[in-house]
Design an enzyme around this catalytic site. Structure first.
Site, PDB file in Angstrom:
ATOM      1  N   LYS A 273       2.000  -3.196  -7.351  1.00 26.75           N
ATOM      2  CA  LYS A 273       1.736  -1.881  -7.470  1.00 26.75           C
ATOM      3  C   LYS A 273       0.885  -1.205  -8.533  1.00 26.75           C
ATOM      4  O   LYS A 273       0.930  -1.625  -9.449  1.00 26.75           O
ATOM      5  CB  LYS A 273       3.192  -1.329  -7.718  1.00 26.75           C
ATOM      6  CG  LYS A 273       4.264  -1.113  -6.673  1.00 26.75           C
ATOM      7  CD  LYS A 273       4.235  -0.143  -5.831  1.00 26.75           C
ATOM      8  CE  LYS A 273       5.332   0.528  -5.555  1.00 26.75           C
ATOM      9  NZ  LYS A 273       5.985   1.675  -5.338  1.00 26.75           N
TER      10      LYS A 273
ATOM     11  N   GLU B 281       1.745  12.411 -10.567  1.00 26.21           N
ATOM     12  CA  GLU B 281       3.108  12.707 -10.378  1.00 26.21           C
ATOM     13  C   GLU B 281       3.778  13.484 -11.647  1.00 26.21           C
ATOM     14  O   GLU B 281       4.473  14.334 -11.381  1.00 26.21           O
ATOM     15  CB  GLU B 281       3.970  11.200 -10.209  1.00 26.21           C
ATOM     16  CG  GLU B 281       3.324  10.772  -9.022  1.00 26.21           C
ATOM     17  CD  GLU B 281       4.230   9.229  -8.970  1.00 26.21           C
ATOM     18  OE1 GLU B 281       5.163   8.931  -9.445  1.00 26.21           O
ATOM     19  OE2 GLU B 281       3.453   8.404  -8.320  1.00 26.21           O
TER      20      GLU B 281
ATOM     21  N   HIS C 184      -1.680  21.455   8.211  1.00 31.70           N
ATOM     22  CA  HIS C 184      -0.326  20.906   8.367  1.00 31.70           C
ATOM     23  C   HIS C 184      -0.385  19.582   8.218  1.00 31.70           C
ATOM     24  O   HIS C 184       0.425  18.861   8.763  1.00 31.70           O
ATOM     25  CB  HIS C 184      -0.311  21.159   9.989  1.00 31.70           C
ATOM     26  CG  HIS C 184      -0.270  22.545  10.568  1.00 31.70           C
ATOM     27  ND1 HIS C 184       0.902  23.726  10.374  1.00 31.70           N
ATOM     28  CD2 HIS C 184      -1.279  23.018  11.127  1.00 31.70           C
ATOM     29  CE1 HIS C 184       0.090  24.559  10.965  1.00 31.70           C
ATOM     30  NE2 HIS C 184      -0.957  24.675  11.388  1.00 31.70           N
TER      31      HIS C 184
ATOM     32  N   SER D  80       4.491  -1.558 -11.699  1.00 30.80           N
ATOM     33  CA  SER D  80       5.701  -1.425 -11.788  1.00 30.80           C
ATOM     34  C   SER D  80       6.457  -2.697 -12.298  1.00 30.80           C
ATOM     35  O   SER D  80       5.799  -3.946 -12.468  1.00 30.80           O
ATOM     36  CB  SER D  80       6.140  -1.602 -10.279  1.00 30.80           C
ATOM     37  OG  SER D  80       7.573  -1.865  -9.983  1.00 30.80           O
TER      38      SER D  80
END
Ligand code: ARG
Length: 462
Positions: free
Chosen positions: A282, A289, A155, A276
């Site tokens: 970043k 992704e 979970h 970024s």
């Protein structure tokens, strides 16, 4: 140029031509088309359907076409309907009348069935190689991290401690199953449809055993109507590709989580992350992704072909031309994803201190504390309750079970002795888990030996 003008009195509408044509995408299997035609020509000669001289001329012509395409001397142009038409026209241009005999006893229906099958068969092996290479990297990581402790989750909540080796072992198993699916598909699809003709075979004495053998198939297919209209193998392949992507996507999701500032379990290499345009701090896990994102288009190809096939009466119908573009896209997508994913995990760095620290927090040893009591005669359900109270006390104090004093333990259950600390240490919790398939190093090393043997075995029959 067309292969079928005879019974028509009018030119095809230009838009219809474009809509109907497949050469912009089926040129992808020019090599397989030539391979199939050479086998067909060889057989026609051997069976006496055309002369040996004509057969040789055709084979030489096709070989020269292949060489010229590969060297860039010959360009496949869009003025033809499909790759089959282009090849026949080019052959006739090069060798004259003998070229007009290549299509004897053959239809584009069995020709395209063969080409796509040959192409897919090659790609089944290519994908298998890519997945195997990824597994080599996973196995290296497993071997190097048998004692690297980390929390295991259920979970997405810390559950029990495991090791990096154990966690990566789970993916090794998934990719093992993926490869076994590819081997199954290969075994089922490896039969040759050439010689099925348009749908009902032919009156020429074709030697189908011979062409099957020349093209490395187990043998010829046994029903000509099925041969020209079966795309099951492709559906199975797209299913296997979808499952590979599903596995990669789950793995990618974990990489994103582990790479986040909150977790910091891993750090992706600069070469495999991006920045970024506005936020200078970043370092994004774009590759993970994108792999996760591209999973959708591979599923799309599977659903698309299943839907295309579901209403098609026997035998060949033009709907089947739709089997190509999305399949090609899915195959190329998976090859790219597996290979990039491999590079990404091969270069990423683990942060063992951070993972171990995380494994120590979050009461991942609570089950082991309960098991300690059970081993001293307390029924499990009671032990569960006692440890529950201890956890509550720890939450209140902001500490771990390991930090409670023996007095505090004894206040809740007198069964606790000094050996509780050793029984719930991270090391004990991991290393004592020795059931087959568990993270303890002794049993993990046995599994690694099995993996080493597995990597040496071949996935496909010779
Ligand atoms: N381009 C076609 C396909 O991909 C080749 C077969 C054409 N056959 C025919 N009877 N029109 O399916």
């Amino acid at each position: 140029m067309k292969l079928w003008g005879g019974r028509f009195t009018k030119e095809t509408d230009k838009l219809v031509n474009n809509f109907n044509a497949s050469i912009s995408f089926d040129q992808k299997f020019y090599k397989q088309d030539i391979q199939g035609s050479i086998a067909h020509a060889k057989m026609l000669g051997a069976a006496g359907i055309i002369s040996e001289e004509e057969s040789t001329k055709i084979q030489d012509g096709l070989t020269s076409i292949l060489a010229d395409i590969e060297s860039g001397k010959l360009e496949i142009t869009d003025e033809y309907e499909d790759i089959h038409t282009f090849m026949e026209a080019t052959l006739i241009e090069r060798i004259g009348d003998a070229g007009k005999k290549l299509h004897t006893g053959r239809s584009r229906n069995d020709q395209v069935a063969l080409d796509m099958r040959l192409y897919t068969r090659d790609e089944v092996k290519n994908i298998d190689n890519e997945v195997k290479a990824l597994m080599e990297v996973i196995l290296r990581i497993i071997k190097e991290n048998v004692h690297t402790y980390m929390p295991g989750f259920t979970h997405l909540q810390k559950a029990q401690p495991v090791t990096v080796a154990h966690h990566f072992g789970a993916y090794f198993e998934m990719f093992k199953r993926d490869r076994s699916r590819l081997a199954d598909i290969y075994k089922r699809m490896n039969y040759c449809p050439l010689g099925a003709g348009a749908l009902a075979g032919t009156t020429y004495p074709l030697d189908r055993e011979m062409t099957a053998k020349l093209l490395d198939f187990y043998g010829p297919t046994l029903n000509s109507m099925d041969s020209v209209s079966d795309r099951d193998y492709l559906i199975e392949f797209l299913n296997a590709l979808s499952t590979i992507m599903m596995h990669l996507s789950r793995f990618s999701e974990e990489i994103c989580i582990w790479n986040s500032n909150e977790y910091k379990f891993i750090e992706l290499d600069d070469a495999y992350s991006t920045g970024s345009s506005i936020m200078p701090q970043k370092k994004n896990p774009d590759i993970a992704e994108l792999v996760r994102g591209k999973t959708g288009r591979v599923y799309g190809a599977l659903i698309s072909l299943l839907t295309t096939m579901k209403g098609i009466p026997l035998a060949y119908n033009k709907d089947m031309q739709e089997d190509k573009e999305l399949s090609f896209d899915a195959i190329d997508t998976v090859k790219g994803c597996v290979s990039l994913f491999k590079g990404m995990i091969d270069t990423m760095k683990f942060n063992p201190a951070r993972m171990e620290d995380s494994a120590k927090k979050g009461f991942t040893n609570a089950t082991d504390a309960a098991d300690y009591l059970v081993k001293k005669g307390v029924p499990f359900r009671d032990a569960h309750g006692i440890v529950g109270q201890l956890v509550l006390l720890c939450i209140d104090k902001g500490i771990a079970l390991d930090d409670l004093s023996l007095d505090e333990y004894k206040k809740i259950s007198p069964v606790f002795e000094n050996d509780i600390y050793d029984a719930i240490s991270l090391k004990t919790c991991v290393e004592k888990r020795l059931t087959l398939g568990a993270p303890g190093a002794d049993v993990m090393n046995k599994v690694i030996a099995i993996y080493d043997d597995y990597m040496k075995s071949s996935n496909f029959p010779a």
